[in-house]
Design an enzyme around this catalytic site. Structure first.
Site, short mmCIF file in Angstrom:
data_model
loop_
_atom_site.label_atom_id
_atom_site.label_comp_id
_atom_site.label_asym_id
_atom_site.label_seq_id
_atom_site.Cartn_x
_atom_site.Cartn_y
_atom_site.Cartn_z
N TYR A 1 0.83 -1.21 0.00
CA TYR A 1 0.00 0.00 0.00
C TYR A 1 0.86 1.26 0.00
O TYR A 1 0.65 2.18 -0.79
CB TYR A 1 -0.90 -0.02 1.23
CG TYR A 1 -1.73 1.21 1.45
CD1 TYR A 1 -2.91 1.42 0.74
CD2 TYR A 1 -1.36 2.17 2.40
CE1 TYR A 1 -3.69 2.55 0.96
CE2 TYR A 1 -2.13 3.30 2.62
CZ TYR A 1 -3.29 3.48 1.90
OH TYR A 1 -4.05 4.59 2.13
N LYS B 1 1.12 4.84 -2.61
CA LYS B 1 0.75 6.20 -2.23
C LYS B 1 1.89 7.18 -2.50
O LYS B 1 1.66 8.34 -2.87
CB LYS B 1 0.30 6.23 -0.77
CG LYS B 1 -0.98 5.45 -0.53
CD LYS B 1 -2.09 5.91 -1.48
CE LYS B 1 -3.37 5.11 -1.35
NZ LYS B 1 -4.44 5.60 -2.25
#
Length: 259
Positions: free
Chosen positions: A159, A163
């Protein structure tokens, strides 16, 4: 946060709203709820099912929005995936790494690509703020990133890297298309009180308290606080901000030490 953003745009007076979600029923519910809070007497809202990781599906979605309403003035790309559980970096399966990347990076790329292409074809829209030195814009795009774009989430390597990448994507798109009158920025929310947070991998009362202790405001964000920031940054009153990645995290990333 996506639902809250749709409602905030309706409250702010937009004339039309397109709610898109991989869960069509959820999109329909949001579109209907938006009608109850809309500030514009001519307000219309529709729902469209879309899988952001599918390029052709994203193109069809954007084309449908333009066909229905003629133009797109504001886009808020509020979607993504963390994964089902936390894993240390070296324990992350390649398939999971690539799957999250396909949603959080490729999906955001597809959305920006076709939103920009649609905006490039439309006339600049003058507002009471428009002047010779403050030209009219063709549109604004906000990508929802995360505070994890400036720090690393333990057990969230798949993740976290997406980002960081979304911030770079935002800057690259803004650099190439700002002169066309298209402003592209990113909002980086901290921990926000959503149903997803309660089921976050590894969530526990002790973990929640640790997060609150590290937060300058000592509370989680409400979804509407993130939504209102998105609407604020989309506004023509924010006409000189481009390629920015704005933290809205209650101070979670201000310091490494807590009082």
């Amino acid at each position: 946060m996506g639902k809250a953003t749709a409602l905030s745009f309706a409250e702010a007076g937009v004339r039309a709203l397109v709610c898109a979600d991989i869960n069509e029923e959820s999109a329909k519910q949001t579109a209907e709820e938006a009608k109850g809070v809309a500030d514009n007497a001519q307000f219309e809202s529709i729902a469209i099912k879309v899988d952001m990781s599918n390029e052709e599906g994203v193109k069809t979605f954007v084309d449908a929005a333009v066909a229905r309403f003629g133009r797109i003035d504001y886009c808020a790309n509020v979607a993504g995936s963390f994964g089902r559980e936390r894993k240390k970096f070296a324990d992350t399966p390649a398939g999971e790494w690539l799957g999250i990347q396909n949603i959080n990076i490729n999906g955001v790329f597809y959305l920006n690509k076709y939103q920009i292409k649609a905006m490039e074809k439309q006339e600049r829209l003058s507002t009471p703020l428009t002047s010779a030195t403050r030209p009219a814009e063709r549109g604004s795009i906000i990508n929802l990133s995360s505070a994890a774009a400036v720090i690393a989430v333990p057990g969230g390597a798949a993740y976290t890297h997406t980002k960081f990448a979304s911030n770079g994507l935002t800057k690259a798109a803004a650099q190439d298309h700002g002169h066309d009158g298209i402003r592209i920025n990113a909002v980086l929310p901290g921990y926000t009180m959503t149903p997803g947070l309660a089921t976050f991998p590894g969530a526990s009362p002790e973990g929640a308290q640790k997060i609150l202790d590290a937060n300058t405001l000592h509370r989680f964000a409400e979804p509407k606080e993130i939504a209102d920031a998105i609407v604020l940054l989309s506004s023509p009153r924010n006409s000189y901000m481009i390629g920015a990645s704005i933290l809205v995290d209650g101070g979670q990333t201000i310091t490494a030490e807590n009082e």
